[in-house]
Design an enzyme around this catalytic site. Structure first.
Site, mmCIF file in Angstrom:
data_model
loop_
_atom_site.group_PDB
_atom_site.id
_atom_site.type_symbol
_atom_site.label_atom_id
_atom_site.label_comp_id
_atom_site.label_asym_id
_atom_site.label_seq_id
_atom_site.Cartn_x
_atom_site.Cartn_y
_atom_site.Cartn_z
ATOM 1 N N ALA A 63 18.121 68.929 24.817
ATOM 2 C CA ALA A 63 17.373 70.008 25.457
ATOM 3 C C ALA A 63 18.242 70.562 26.585
ATOM 4 C CB ALA A 63 16.063 69.467 26.013
ATOM 5 N N GLY A 102 17.348 65.860 22.458
ATOM 6 C CA GLY A 102 16.612 66.809 21.624
ATOM 7 C C GLY A 102 17.438 67.295 20.433
ATOM 8 N N GLU A 105 17.090 64.617 17.972
ATOM 9 C CA GLU A 105 15.692 64.630 17.520
ATOM 10 C C GLU A 105 15.471 65.743 16.497
ATOM 11 O OE1 GLU A 105 14.441 64.462 21.792
ATOM 12 O OE2 GLU A 105 12.782 63.310 20.930
ATOM 13 N N GLU A 125 18.115 60.167 26.841
ATOM 14 C CA GLU A 125 17.124 60.640 27.822
ATOM 15 C C GLU A 125 16.853 59.623 28.925
ATOM 16 O OE1 GLU A 125 16.949 61.140 24.589
ATOM 17 O OE2 GLU A 125 16.076 63.096 24.111
HETATM 18 N N1 3HC Z 1 21.650 70.853 29.234
HETATM 19 C C1 3HC Z 1 22.250 71.732 30.059
HETATM 20 N N2 3HC Z 1 23.548 71.651 30.396
HETATM 21 C C2 3HC Z 1 24.266 70.658 29.859
HETATM 22 C C3 3HC Z 1 23.695 69.721 28.996
HETATM 23 C C4 3HC Z 1 22.317 69.846 28.676
HETATM 24 N N3 3HC Z 1 21.695 68.981 27.840
HETATM 25 N N4 3HC Z 1 24.663 68.844 28.624
HETATM 26 C C5 3HC Z 1 25.782 69.231 29.238
HETATM 27 N N5 3HC Z 1 25.553 70.337 29.987
HETATM 28 C C6 3HC Z 1 26.524 71.079 30.777
HETATM 29 C C7 3HC Z 1 27.089 70.249 31.907
HETATM 30 O O1 3HC Z 1 26.273 70.309 33.045
HETATM 31 C C8 3HC Z 1 28.435 70.895 32.112
HETATM 32 O O2 3HC Z 1 28.220 72.054 32.865
HETATM 33 P P1 3HC Z 1 29.340 72.561 33.911
HETATM 34 O O3 3HC Z 1 30.569 72.761 33.113
HETATM 35 O O4 3HC Z 1 28.749 73.778 34.474
HETATM 36 O O5 3HC Z 1 29.478 71.450 34.914
HETATM 37 C C9 3HC Z 1 28.848 71.319 30.719
HETATM 38 O O6 3HC Z 1 27.639 71.356 29.943
HETATM 39 C C10 3HC Z 1 29.812 70.379 30.043
HETATM 40 O O7 3HC Z 1 29.291 69.061 30.141
HETATM 41 P P2 3HC Z 1 30.228 67.826 30.467
HETATM 42 O O8 3HC Z 1 31.112 68.132 31.609
HETATM 43 O O9 3HC Z 1 29.347 66.632 30.570
HETATM 44 O O10 3HC Z 1 31.123 67.777 29.138
HETATM 45 P P3 3HC Z 1 31.653 66.526 28.337
HETATM 46 O O11 3HC Z 1 32.443 67.089 27.214
HETATM 47 O O12 3HC Z 1 32.265 65.544 29.254
HETATM 48 O O13 3HC Z 1 30.365 65.826 27.714
HETATM 49 C C11 3HC Z 1 28.254 65.693 26.608
HETATM 50 C C12 3HC Z 1 29.573 66.474 26.768
HETATM 51 C C13 3HC Z 1 28.541 64.312 26.008
HETATM 52 C C14 3HC Z 1 27.375 66.478 25.684
HETATM 53 C C15 3HC Z 1 27.608 65.503 27.987
HETATM 54 O O14 3HC Z 1 27.526 66.755 28.608
HETATM 55 C C16 3HC Z 1 26.228 64.922 27.975
HETATM 56 O O15 3HC Z 1 26.074 63.729 27.879
HETATM 57 N N6 3HC Z 1 25.209 65.796 28.124
HETATM 58 C C17 3HC Z 1 23.844 65.394 28.293
HETATM 59 C C18 3HC Z 1 23.223 64.937 27.030
HETATM 60 C C19 3HC Z 1 21.790 64.594 27.275
HETATM 61 O O16 3HC Z 1 21.439 63.897 28.198
HETATM 62 N N7 3HC Z 1 20.924 65.081 26.391
HETATM 63 C C20 3HC Z 1 19.539 64.818 26.495
HETATM 64 C C21 3HC Z 1 18.914 65.923 27.236
HETATM 65 S S1 3HC Z 1 17.196 65.584 27.567
HETATM 66 C C22 3HC Z 1 16.415 65.985 26.138
HETATM 67 O O17 3HC Z 1 17.019 66.305 25.178
HETATM 68 C C23 3HC Z 1 14.922 65.929 26.203
HETATM 69 C C24 3HC Z 1 14.329 65.961 24.842
HETATM 70 O O18 3HC Z 1 14.068 64.676 24.417
HETATM 71 C C25 3HC Z 1 13.045 66.764 24.866
#
Ligand code: 3HC
Length: 682
Positions: A63, A102, A105, A125
């Protein structure tokens, strides 16, 4: 919708290609594009099956975290997934990069999943203080069973495609670089063979077995009680999986939603989301844009083979950079090398690396007894004990013998980097690289920028930190930089409070319950009283105890006594030392204090130190201070770090609390409190 979604049809397969850099987060525009694709292909008779894939470096990374805090605009996840559920045509998710949260998912809601071998999947998450809130807690257990589902969701671990395939989470692995073609071929085969539409929501096979194990969840809770302590999300995940096992799908989904919303509104999740962005923000330096080129680092020299130097060396060996490790005496050098080998062999025993990898890493290590061996190194990190004279001497020598263009770094924890740099004729090449013990484990790297450090040297040190798996935080020069200066009052106030009445055990318990792995006195006993109290001019508790031969656990006692099982028990000797020094220093008794009051006595001064670090420009931003505390001192992440925590208790309360303790609040703290601002946003 712009270019977010591209739709095409190839040999009867409808292809939805999403392109939303950087990580294809499932924000509103992306969800709209997906919905349009599903709707269009559902109505198109030329389409027999649908493939969903992403452009760029990854499948959906989850998400869009920036949309959190308000309800998802339509179409939300439910609306998307109900389109898949209603589809008469098979929907295939084609995964590369990291399919997370997400994003994964969504893949689980599809009928089939294919992936390239390099793809990783996971539900992270929990690291944001949340649970998978798009049906993941209900679909995952139906595919892999409750045990694996609990493990994957409470650890947040991403697993490689092969493992996901073995678990039944991925149906086929396709050739690297040919995901699109592979997914289309897979979809065509489905159609040709008339394969059924597999909906995870309808699967019962795995759950039937789990229903026969009534103690499954309590056993899991007990086994992980320690790891989950203080966090809210893991327990909610367990409850949601319990619902998956015991309730019909729709009811389980409703339970998941309720739990998700409660977590979303929690301080713990807000804190962990703050940390997510804080870690990424830390790499940004306003006057050093990403366009500043970093210098190539192909070889590293480390001076000092003690605990610190050895740990630092391991960081580079781990990523394949050769290290020359220098010590003065053969015996110390041998000991340092042996410790590194023992650490690696320990990891191998635990299955974290192979025996071959141990040898590969050791082969990259060159022991040396003279600084001359560092003449060709691209980067030298000095990690000897904290003596300015010794460090200046070393840097003077390095200046004479290191090649031009070599970065000269000091791991000093407290000393003035500018004075160290002044021992060279090239202060622009001198930088601080301050690791936290154990250096191969702790994720914080403070990069200290001296008055003359060049921009590309700073950029290189920051980037190198990222490469060795750390979060680099930029610090200015002052006594203790960010993390150590921040936490100095913590120890001092702990001592003062003990002299005012509460026992070390009471104080430790309050801080343990706050979320630290151990309280200040347990920590000092572990690290060694002689190590912590070393450079104190005035009389201290540690000093007085050391004078009695009480150095901590290693000498059988410090603030606590230790029984034969190394269990801490209150020490009458320490109690006497504390009482005596309290009298000598004329410290007024505090009277009975609640755990919260004890925490305030130790941590409000830390926040105050943070505010000073910020107003002096030692840290670039408040969130850097939170990162430093959490990753350098194991400050509990679900409080968000000292600055974020201060906002949650209220800055007015904090200012008042400090004044009651006789501590002058930092002007920045007072100003921010008066303006009704947030410290963590500065
Ligand atoms: N939403 C919004 N922005 C995100 C994001 C997300 N899910 N994931 C990454 N970004 C952004 C980062 O903030 C960063 O922004 P910036 O360049 O402005 O600082 C940019 O994308 C690049 O991210 P990284 O620097 O972390 O890049 P990497 O290549 O090192 O890593 C990644 C990529 C493995 C995808 C890592 O970004 C990551 O782990 N992201 C989060 C994944 C996550 O937690 N997903 C679950 C979200 S909650 C959810 O899905 C709820 C659902 O169940 C309803």
């Amino acid at each position: 919708m712009g270019d977010t979604g591209q739709f095409s049809i190839e040999n009867g397969i409808g292809i939805i290609m999403i392109d939303s850099p950087p990580v294809n987060a499932l924000g509103h525009a992306v969800r709209q594009a997906l919905a349009a694709g599903f709707d269009g292909f559902a109505a198109d008779d030329a389409v027999r099956a649908i493939v969903v894939l992403c452009a760029g470096r990854t499948f959906f990374a989850g998400a869009d975290i920036t949309e959190f805090g308000k309800p998802f605009a339509q179409p939300d996840f439910d609306a998307l997934f109900s389109r898949i559920d209603a589809s008469a045509k098979p929907v295939v998710a084609a995964l590369h990069g990291t399919a997370l949260g997400g994003g994964f998912e969504l893949a689980l809601a599809c009928h089939y999943r294919v992936a390239v071998a390099s793809a990783r999947v996971g539900l992270p998450e929990v690291h944001l203080g949340l649970l998978p809130g798009a049906g993941g807690t209900q679909r995952l257990p139906r595919i892999v069973g409750a045990d694996s589902a609990l493990d994957l969701m409470t650890s947040g671990r991403a697993i490689p495609a092969a493992q996901a395939h073995a678990l039944g989470l991925i149906d086929a692995i396709v050739a690297e670089g040919e995901l699109r073609a592979g997914a289309i071929a897979f979809a065509q085969d489905l159609v040709a063979a008339g394969k059924p539409l597999v909906c995870a929501r309808d699967r019962e096979d795995k759950l039937a077995a789990d229903r026969q194990r009534p103690d499954l969840f309590d056993t899991f809770r007990q086994k992980n009680a320690r790891a989950f302590r203080g966090f809210r999300a893991p327990e909610s995940i367990v409850c949601a999986v319990e619902a998956a096992v015991t309730l019909p799908f729709e009811e389980g989904l409703a339970r998941e939603r309720t739990l998700f919303e409660a977590l979303m509104a929690s301080t713990e999740s807000a804190a962990q989301r703050h940390m997510f962005f804080a870690e990424r923000e830390a790499s940004k330096i306003p006057d050093i844009p990403k366009s500043v080129p970093t210098l190539p680092i192909a070889s590293v020299g480390v001076i000092g083979a003690g605990t610190m130097g050895g740990g630092i060396a391991m960081c580079f060996l781990n990523i394949g950079i050769p290290v020359t490790l220098v010590e003065l005496r053969q015996e110390a050098l041998d000991r340092g090398i042996a410790v590194i080998r023992r650490n690696y062999e320990g990891s191998a025993k635990k299955g974290r690396m192979t025996a071959e990898q141990v040898e590969q890493r050791m082969a990259l290590l060159t022991p040396a007894l003279s600084l001359d061996a560092l003449a060709r190194a691209d980067l030298v990190i000095e990690a000897v004990f904290e003596s300015m004279a010794v460090k200046q001497d070393i840097f003077g020598t390095l200046d004479r013998l290191c090649k031009p263009g070599a970065i000269l770094a000091s791991n000093t924890s407290f000393l003035d980097l500018n004075t160290i740099a002044a021992a060279t004729t090239r202060p622009e090449w001198v930088v601080g690289m301050h690791f936290f013990s154990p250096a191969n484990v702790m994720r914080l790297l403070e990069v200290v920028r001296g008055a003359h450090t060049a921009a590309d040297v700073v950029a290189t040190a920051m980037e190198l930190g990222r490469r060795i798996g750390k979060v680099s935080v930029l610090a200015g020069v002052c006594h203790g930089f960010i993390a150590n200066r921040l936490m100095e009052p913590y120890m001092k106030r702990g001592d003062l409070l003990a002299m005012a009445g509460p026992s070390p055990a009471e104080i430790d318990k309050a801080l343990f319950d706050y979320g630290f792995a151990m309280g200040p006195f347990q920590m000092v006993d572990l690290v060694g009283l002689d190590v912590i109290g070393r450079d104190n001019a005035e009389r201290t508790l540690s000093g007085d105890l050391v004078a009695l031969g009480r150095l901590g656990q290693k000498s059988g006692g410090g603030f606590y006594d230790y029984d034969e099982n190394r269990r801490a028990v209150p020490s009458p000797v320490a109690a006497q030392v504390i009482a005596e020094l309290g009298r000598a220093k004329d410290i007024a008794p505090a009277g009975p204090l609640t755990a919260d009051a004890i925490v305030a006595r130790l941590l409000y001064p830390v926040v105050n130190a943070g505010a000073r670090i910020l107003e002096e420009g030692i840290a670039l931003r408040a969130s850097d201070i939170d990162v430093a505390a959490i990753l350098g001192y194991n400050w509990p992440v679900y409080t968000g770090g000292p600055m974020f925590w201060a906002d949650t208790i209220g800055l007015e309360t904090l200012v008042e609390g400090l004044r009651t303790m006789g501590i002058e609040p930092a002007p920045l703290l007072v100003r921010t409190a008066q303006a009704g601002g947030r410290l963590s946003a500065l």
